[in-house]
Design an enzyme around this catalytic site. Sequence first.
Site, mmCIF file in Angstrom:
data_model
loop_
_atom_site.group_PDB
_atom_site.id
_atom_site.type_symbol
_atom_site.label_atom_id
_atom_site.label_comp_id
_atom_site.label_asym_id
_atom_site.label_seq_id
_atom_site.Cartn_x
_atom_site.Cartn_y
_atom_site.Cartn_z
ATOM 1 C CG ASP A 55 -30.806 -67.963 -21.716
ATOM 2 O OD1 ASP A 55 -31.572 -67.194 -21.646
ATOM 3 O OD2 ASP A 55 -29.541 -67.859 -21.754
ATOM 4 C CG HIS A 202 -30.503 -70.560 -16.857
ATOM 5 N ND1 HIS A 202 -29.614 -69.539 -16.161
ATOM 6 C CD2 HIS A 202 -29.858 -70.885 -18.070
ATOM 7 C CE1 HIS A 202 -28.455 -69.554 -16.900
ATOM 8 N NE2 HIS A 202 -28.860 -70.330 -18.103
HETATM 9 ZN ZN LIG Z 1 -28.631 -72.148 -22.456
#
Ligand SMILES: [Zn+2]
Length: 244
Positions: A55, A202
């Site tokens: 992400d 992430h």
């Molecule tokens: Zn996010």
Amino acid sequence: MKRYQLLVLLTIVLLSVTDPSDSFAAIKERYEYEQTGKVFWEADTDETKLALTFDDGPHPANTPELLDILKAYNVKATFFVVGKWVEAYPDIVQRMLDEGHEVANHTYSHIYDEAITKEDLMEEIDHANRVLEETVHIRPTYFRPVGGYYTDDIIDAAIDLKQDVLLWSWHQDPRDWAGTPTTEIVKHVVDHAQGGDVILLHDGGGDRQKTLRAVKLIIPVLKHQGYQFVTASELLKPSPIFLH
Ligand SMILES: [Zn+2]
């Protein structure tokens, strides 16, 4: 049986001797959303397939380094990109697509607001889609809400825009976003791995060296255990959870 299903059973048992609680409502909501066939946390499958999801990118330093790692291991992943960063670094998103990864929508500005209105979120999702269409000419299948929030307004906004919603397996958030050490990220993902998992990591939002080092270790360990890494579409489409 998936861990959340066990949790639901346990909660039902507890509720039979105690008062109803908020946690029961949240779990019930997940089940109800899954029944729409448009909201997913993971796949219910006996196959040894996993989806790595990243992400908050693209990030000018982290993401190319991550793409190099994935390429070296011939692993396909899914990137939940932020529209404003796609505008800034379209070439990195094009590289994701050229190398067989899936690109998905994670809003335009990464607005972090559980109480966001349906209209405001629709504009965020649609803006990110417009940027993806203009820069890399794709229309993503999946949307992931910022913070993993799922209210009726958030789910309805995505569904009205014909986006499927993909959260992540509740047992596969190693909290890399919180600065978790590499060894703990690796241990969390490997120890909890089961077929159908959607793993939350992430590549954007800050320094992700710990995440990148963890990915280098997670992939060979899980491959050795017989797991295959696939995109979200490949993991979810053949055997979506609502058919079972
Ligand atoms: Zn996010």
